[in-house]
Design a protein around this motif. Structure first.
Motif, PDB file in Angstrom:
ATOM      1  N   ILE A  99      16.770   3.565   1.413  1.00 45.58           N
ATOM      2  CA  ILE A  99      16.110   3.001   2.223  1.00 45.58           C
ATOM      3  C   ILE A  99      14.490   3.045   0.827  1.00 45.58           C
ATOM      4  CG2 ILE A  99      14.540   2.476   4.136  1.00 45.58           C
ATOM      5  CD1 ILE A  99      16.387   3.791   5.987  1.00 45.58           C
ATOM      6  N   LEU A 100      14.376   1.510   0.876  1.00 39.48           N
ATOM      7  CA  LEU A 100      12.750   1.603   0.025  1.00 39.48           C
ATOM      8  C   LEU A 100      11.903   0.491   1.656  1.00 39.48           C
ATOM      9  CD1 LEU A 100      14.847  -0.456  -3.254  1.00 39.48           C
ATOM     10  CD2 LEU A 100      13.993   1.881  -2.821  1.00 39.48           C
ATOM     11  N   CYS A 101      10.597   1.356   1.281  1.00 34.67           N
ATOM     12  CA  CYS A 101       9.699   0.700   1.913  1.00 34.67           C
ATOM     13  C   CYS A 101       9.281   0.403   1.586  1.00 34.67           C
ATOM     14  CB  CYS A 101       9.862   1.805   3.974  1.00 34.67           C
ATOM     15  SG  CYS A 101       8.489   1.773   4.980  1.00 34.67           S
ATOM     16  N   PHE A 102       8.240  -0.703   2.105  1.00 37.27           N
ATOM     17  CA  PHE A 102       6.925  -0.881   1.250  1.00 37.27           C
ATOM     18  C   PHE A 102       6.029  -1.504   2.766  1.00 37.27           C
ATOM     19  CE2 PHE A 102      10.003  -2.367  -1.832  1.00 37.27           C
ATOM     20  CZ  PHE A 102       9.578  -2.022  -3.076  1.00 37.27           C
ATOM     21  N   VAL A 103       4.308  -1.166   2.631  1.00 38.46           N
ATOM     22  CA  VAL A 103       4.468  -1.329   3.866  1.00 38.46           C
ATOM     23  C   VAL A 103       2.362  -2.028   3.085  1.00 38.46           C
ATOM     24  CG1 VAL A 103       2.785  -0.188   5.474  1.00 38.46           C
ATOM     25  CG2 VAL A 103       4.731   0.349   4.651  1.00 38.46           C
ATOM     26  N   ASP A 104       2.440  -3.920   4.198  1.00 36.84           N
ATOM     27  CA  ASP A 104       1.345  -4.308   3.069  1.00 36.84           C
ATOM     28  C   ASP A 104      -0.144  -4.437   3.735  1.00 36.84           C
ATOM     29  OD1 ASP A 104       2.796  -5.764   1.367  1.00 36.84           O
ATOM     30  OD2 ASP A 104       3.783  -6.693   2.558  1.00 36.84           O
ATOM     31  N   PHE A 105      -1.268  -3.897   3.309  1.00 33.11           N
ATOM     32  CA  PHE A 105      -2.753  -4.017   4.543  1.00 33.11           C
ATOM     33  C   PHE A 105      -3.097  -4.939   2.962  1.00 33.11           C
ATOM     34  CE2 PHE A 105      -0.870   0.578   4.455  1.00 33.11           C
ATOM     35  CZ  PHE A 105      -1.025   0.032   5.470  1.00 33.11           C
ATOM     36  N   GLU A 106      -4.552  -5.399   3.977  1.00 30.58           N
ATOM     37  CA  GLU A 106      -5.582  -6.678   3.863  1.00 30.58           C
ATOM     38  C   GLU A 106      -5.893  -6.735   2.932  1.00 30.58           C
ATOM     39  OE1 GLU A 106      -7.781  -7.480   7.027  1.00 30.58           O
ATOM     40  OE2 GLU A 106      -6.096  -7.320   8.140  1.00 30.58           O
ATOM     41  N   ASN A 107      -6.402  -5.051   1.983  1.00 35.35           N
ATOM     42  CA  ASN A 107      -7.133  -5.004   1.260  1.00 35.35           C
ATOM     43  C   ASN A 107      -6.066  -3.059   0.425  1.00 35.35           C
ATOM     44  OD1 ASN A 107      -8.982  -2.989   2.066  1.00 35.35           O
ATOM     45  ND2 ASN A 107      -9.932  -4.919   2.530  1.00 35.35           N
ATOM     46  N   PRO A 108      -6.892  -2.548  -1.056  1.00 40.06           N
ATOM     47  CA  PRO A 108      -6.226  -1.652  -1.356  1.00 40.06           C
ATOM     48  C   PRO A 108      -7.483  -0.744  -0.766  1.00 40.06           C
ATOM     49  CG  PRO A 108      -6.939  -3.114  -3.011  1.00 40.06           C
ATOM     50  CD  PRO A 108      -6.935  -3.529  -1.934  1.00 40.06           C
ATOM     51  N   ALA A 109      -8.080  -0.915  -0.491  1.00 39.79           N
ATOM     52  CA  ALA A 109      -9.404   0.117   1.099  1.00 39.79           C
ATOM     53  C   ALA A 109      -8.676   0.554   2.093  1.00 39.79           C
ATOM     54  CB  ALA A 109     -10.473   0.201   0.620  1.00 39.79           C
ATOM     55  N   CYS A 110      -8.099  -0.423   2.447  1.00 44.66           N
ATOM     56  CA  CYS A 110      -7.147  -0.337   3.833  1.00 44.66           C
ATOM     57  C   CYS A 110      -5.676   1.168   3.971  1.00 44.66           C
ATOM     58  CB  CYS A 110      -6.521  -1.267   4.595  1.00 44.66           C
ATOM     59  SG  CYS A 110      -8.575  -2.030   5.355  1.00 44.66           S
ATOM     60  N   ALA A 111      -4.689  -0.062   2.324  1.00 44.63           N
ATOM     61  CA  ALA A 111      -3.850   0.755   2.528  1.00 44.63           C
ATOM     62  C   ALA A 111      -4.424   3.216   1.778  1.00 44.63           C
ATOM     63  CB  ALA A 111      -3.666   0.655   1.133  1.00 44.63           C
ATOM     64  N   ALA A 112      -5.753   2.310   1.024  1.00 39.46           N
ATOM     65  CA  ALA A 112      -5.811   3.845   0.354  1.00 39.46           C
ATOM     66  C   ALA A 112      -6.159   4.924   1.775  1.00 39.46           C
ATOM     67  CB  ALA A 112      -7.326   4.055  -0.389  1.00 39.46           C
ATOM     68  N   THR A 113      -6.472   4.173   2.782  1.00 39.12           N
ATOM     69  CA  THR A 113      -7.190   4.952   4.114  1.00 39.12           C
ATOM     70  C   THR A 113      -5.394   5.248   4.959  1.00 39.12           C
ATOM     71  OG1 THR A 113      -8.733   4.039   4.196  1.00 39.12           O
ATOM     72  CG2 THR A 113      -7.904   4.616   6.327  1.00 39.12           C
ATOM     73  N   ALA A 114      -4.272   4.576   4.886  1.00 44.93           N
ATOM     74  CA  ALA A 114      -3.689   5.314   5.604  1.00 44.93           C
ATOM     75  C   ALA A 114      -2.866   6.071   4.603  1.00 44.93           C
ATOM     76  CB  ALA A 114      -2.203   3.923   5.501  1.00 44.93           C
ATOM     77  N   LEU A 115      -2.672   5.993   3.265  1.00 46.85           N
ATOM     78  CA  LEU A 115      -1.927   7.179   2.581  1.00 46.85           C
ATOM     79  C   LEU A 115      -2.825   8.289   2.058  1.00 46.85           C
ATOM     80  CD1 LEU A 115      -1.345   6.422  -1.410  1.00 46.85           C
ATOM     81  CD2 LEU A 115      -1.843   7.844  -0.429  1.00 46.85           C
ATOM     82  N   SER A 116      -3.937   8.298   2.345  1.00 49.85           N
ATOM     83  CA  SER A 116      -5.185   9.504   2.537  1.00 49.85           C
ATOM     84  C   SER A 116      -3.983  10.498   3.948  1.00 49.85           C
ATOM     85  CB  SER A 116      -6.095   9.270   2.142  1.00 49.85           C
ATOM     86  OG  SER A 116      -6.513  10.504   2.367  1.00 49.85           O
TER      87      SER A 116
END
Length: 153
Positions: A99-116
């Motif tokens: 399973i390859l999973c990609f999650v899109d966010f509005e901007n890198p800052a939002c993605a970084a919050t989820a990643l953390s």
């Protein structure tokens, strides 16, 4: 350490997803998450890494994961747009699909919050064999066309 409240992550004051807090690695977070990637005027933020993108690549999902299940994990985060699951058959006979999973966010800052917040999240707390999620910024971010990157037909 700079921190943000859980209300900041979910976009709703006083509300968090039922799985968010119990699955974080530290149970002593005292209503705070590790860093403020979604900048607000007047607040310090940690700089984003040079490879930061608005798309996360997620590893460690169970073979029977559904798009709906994965979306429920990421939907509470500010800036969430969509989850894309690509299921590839196993090269091993009788093996689990990849399973390859990609999650899109509005901007890198939002993605970084989820990643953390979700690094090390355990999909099934009751299953001792359940893997921990491993998240990283996608090298080739953004939605893909039906025809792929080589051109249109």
């Amino acid at each position: 350490m700079i921190a943000i409240s859980k209300a900041r992550v979910t976009g709703r004051h006083g509300a968090t997803g039922p799985d968010l807090v119990p699955n974080l690695r530290s149970s002593s977070i005292d209503d705070q998450l590790p860093f403020d990637a979604a900048a607000r005027p007047g607040h310090e933020t940690l700089p984003l890494p040079p490879d930061a993108s608005s798309t996360l690549y997620v590893e460690g999902l169970p073979a029977d994961s559904t798009k709906r299940e994965v979306a429920h994990i990421f939907r509470p985060f500010v800036g969430y747009k969509e989850v894309r699951l690509v299921i590839k058959e196993s090269k091993l006979r009788g093996g689990d699909p990849l399973i390859l999973c990609f999650v899109d966010f509005e901007n890198p800052a939002c993605a970084a919050t989820a990643l953390s917040a979700l690094q090390g999240y355990r999909m099934d707390e009751d299953d001792p064999d359940s893997k921990f999620l491993r998240l990283q910024f996608s090298r080739n971010p953004g939605p893909r066309s039906v025809f792929g990157a080589r051109g249109r037909r």
